[in-house]
Design a protein around this motif. Sequence first.
Motif, mmCIF file in Angstrom:
data_model
loop_
_atom_site.group_PDB
_atom_site.id
_atom_site.type_symbol
_atom_site.label_atom_id
_atom_site.label_comp_id
_atom_site.label_asym_id
_atom_site.label_seq_id
_atom_site.Cartn_x
_atom_site.Cartn_y
_atom_site.Cartn_z
ATOM 1 N N PHE A 256 29.461 -3.506 -25.864
ATOM 2 C CA PHE A 256 28.969 -2.374 -26.659
ATOM 3 C C PHE A 256 27.812 -2.779 -27.569
ATOM 4 O O PHE A 256 26.760 -2.135 -27.578
ATOM 5 N N VAL A 257 27.999 -3.861 -28.332
ATOM 6 C CA VAL A 257 27.008 -4.235 -29.343
ATOM 7 C C VAL A 257 25.748 -4.847 -28.738
ATOM 8 O O VAL A 257 24.711 -4.925 -29.412
ATOM 9 N N THR A 258 25.819 -5.300 -27.493
ATOM 10 C CA THR A 258 24.604 -5.822 -26.845
ATOM 11 C C THR A 258 23.842 -4.721 -26.113
ATOM 12 O O THR A 258 22.611 -4.743 -26.055
ATOM 13 N N LEU A 259 24.578 -3.738 -25.575
ATOM 14 C CA LEU A 259 23.915 -2.648 -24.853
ATOM 15 C C LEU A 259 23.402 -1.548 -25.781
ATOM 16 O O LEU A 259 22.420 -0.888 -25.472
ATOM 17 N N MET A 260 24.068 -1.374 -26.922
ATOM 18 C CA MET A 260 23.638 -0.311 -27.839
ATOM 19 C C MET A 260 22.197 -0.488 -28.315
ATOM 20 O O MET A 260 21.411 0.459 -28.290
ATOM 21 N N PRO A 261 21.792 -1.697 -28.750
ATOM 22 C CA PRO A 261 20.373 -1.861 -29.115
ATOM 23 C C PRO A 261 19.441 -1.630 -27.920
ATOM 24 O O PRO A 261 18.317 -1.152 -28.090
ATOM 25 N N ALA A 262 19.923 -1.961 -26.710
ATOM 26 C CA ALA A 262 19.089 -1.772 -25.517
ATOM 27 C C ALA A 262 18.836 -0.293 -25.244
ATOM 28 O O ALA A 262 17.697 0.118 -24.976
ATOM 29 N N VAL A 263 19.893 0.533 -25.330
ATOM 30 C CA VAL A 263 19.703 1.968 -25.065
ATOM 31 C C VAL A 263 18.956 2.649 -26.211
ATOM 32 O O VAL A 263 18.371 3.719 -26.021
ATOM 33 N N THR A 264 18.971 2.014 -27.395
ATOM 34 C CA THR A 264 18.209 2.567 -28.515
ATOM 35 C C THR A 264 16.711 2.523 -28.234
ATOM 36 O O THR A 264 15.923 3.207 -28.881
ATOM 37 N N ALA A 265 16.330 1.724 -27.239
ATOM 38 C CA ALA A 265 14.918 1.682 -26.824
ATOM 39 C C ALA A 265 14.430 3.050 -26.374
ATOM 40 O O ALA A 265 13.231 3.337 -26.413
ATOM 41 N N PHE A 266 15.369 3.914 -25.958
ATOM 42 C CA PHE A 266 14.997 5.280 -25.592
ATOM 43 C C PHE A 266 14.347 6.004 -26.769
ATOM 44 O O PHE A 266 13.514 6.890 -26.583
ATOM 45 N N GLU A 267 14.774 5.632 -27.991
ATOM 46 C CA GLU A 267 14.206 6.258 -29.184
ATOM 47 C C GLU A 267 12.761 5.824 -29.415
ATOM 48 O O GLU A 267 11.987 6.508 -30.085
ATOM 49 N N ILE A 268 12.414 4.666 -28.868
ATOM 50 C CA ILE A 268 11.046 4.166 -29.021
ATOM 51 C C ILE A 268 10.136 4.776 -27.960
ATOM 52 O O ILE A 268 8.965 5.080 -28.210
ATOM 53 N N LEU A 269 10.691 4.961 -26.755
ATOM 54 C CA LEU A 269 9.912 5.582 -25.681
ATOM 55 C C LEU A 269 9.559 7.023 -26.055
ATOM 56 O O LEU A 269 10.292 7.684 -26.786
ATOM 57 N N ASP A 270 8.456 7.486 -25.549
ATOM 58 C CA ASP A 270 8.031 8.838 -25.885
ATOM 59 C C ASP A 270 7.275 9.418 -24.695
ATOM 60 O O ASP A 270 6.221 8.902 -24.326
ATOM 61 N N PHE A 271 7.794 10.461 -24.109
ATOM 62 C CA PHE A 271 7.127 11.091 -22.969
ATOM 63 C C PHE A 271 7.483 12.573 -22.944
ATOM 64 O O PHE A 271 8.537 12.979 -23.446
ATOM 65 N N PRO A 272 6.608 13.391 -22.358
ATOM 66 C CA PRO A 272 6.902 14.828 -22.256
ATOM 67 C C PRO A 272 8.197 15.053 -21.488
ATOM 68 O O PRO A 272 8.518 14.292 -20.565
ATOM 69 N N TRP A 276 10.865 19.998 -18.611
ATOM 70 C CA TRP A 276 10.816 20.596 -19.946
ATOM 71 C C TRP A 276 12.202 20.645 -20.597
ATOM 72 O O TRP A 276 12.460 21.466 -21.459
ATOM 73 N N LEU A 277 13.099 19.733 -20.183
ATOM 74 C CA LEU A 277 14.461 19.707 -20.702
ATOM 75 C C LEU A 277 14.875 18.335 -21.232
ATOM 76 O O LEU A 277 15.473 18.234 -22.298
ATOM 77 N N ILE A 278 14.581 17.282 -20.470
ATOM 78 C CA ILE A 278 15.116 15.942 -20.762
ATOM 79 C C ILE A 278 14.006 15.023 -21.265
ATOM 80 O O ILE A 278 13.055 14.731 -20.541
ATOM 81 N N ASP A 279 14.135 14.580 -22.507
ATOM 82 C CA ASP A 279 13.176 13.627 -23.076
ATOM 83 C C ASP A 279 13.902 12.329 -23.402
ATOM 84 O O ASP A 279 15.099 12.170 -23.121
ATOM 85 N N ALA A 280 13.182 11.390 -23.995
ATOM 86 C CA ALA A 280 13.768 10.074 -24.289
ATOM 87 C C ALA A 280 14.934 10.192 -25.269
ATOM 88 O O ALA A 280 15.948 9.494 -25.132
ATOM 89 N N HIS A 281 14.813 11.050 -26.253
ATOM 90 C CA HIS A 281 15.875 11.194 -27.256
ATOM 91 C C HIS A 281 17.161 11.716 -26.619
ATOM 92 O O HIS A 281 18.258 11.237 -26.938
#
Length: 315
Positions: A256-272, A276-281
Amino acid sequence: MLLNSFIILIYINVCLASTGDLSPFFQKCVDRCLFSNCTKDDIGYKYPRIVPLSLKLLRWTCKDNCNYECMWGTVDALVSRNWDVPQFHGKWPFVRIFGIQEPASTLFSLMNLAVHCRYFYYLIHLNGDQTMVRFWKMNSIVNIHGWIWSCIFHTRDVRLTEIMDYICAFSIVSFSLLCALIRLSYWKTRKIKCIFTIIMLIVFLNHTAYLATGLFDYSYNMFLNVFVGGLTCVLWIIWCLKNIHKYKHLRKCLIFVTLMPAVTAFEILDFPPIWWLIDAHSLWHLATVPLNIVFYNFIIEDIRYLQKEDVIKKL
């Protein structure tokens, strides 16, 4: 006709140099919409009978609806010319479904909420009044409250729901740190646990008061959340690596604690948004669902282990 097309091209060109809501094309569209459809306060509708029930229930004002309609007018003009899609008021354009502003993020928030509700039900049926049982129950309650507000915020983004979403997000990360500190100091004196609790309570209340002003620095808020969350992960990782040879169930915590920071990378990614439904967040919200299940399995196994240890120490 040529003149109108030329004017539109100029407006769209300006749009590319700034955010969508600052473009003259968008602003002119909103002004026309307000004049044609809204009452003088820009809240009510001149023709309320044609407004869908979902918009009324979710309190979409006439101005909000004009912003939404004109956003898509601007996006359509850009996409038809293969130009970049801008953000509007700091957000990507999302398709509204039954009045819900961000359907994917709302759905994935509901999925996280369901996970915490399910395991909270399991925790309240565990025997014993052990310290960690009480803290993990409270942790579930904090998470349930936080994900409820996440659902509300992604359904309707207004000032109140935004502030509550930020406050609840910090309550989750700060209480997670407190639970880590309590667990890592489980065999220490009650005084140490009380000190940790008071410190984290002061930190939470101080930041909540800061957020409640509505005049907070978004970058600072993000930094504090990342810092507290990162500190929590570091503490868990050090503790797991130190004791994993003795307790096999720590592997689930480590995952959990090793993968959680990895998936948080989605918060850094930014794309349309895709479709028109699914974004990085929204993808970040989706990724936390299975990870929370893994962590709850660790919690349950760890509680059982501590209960056995408590019995042994009493003998």
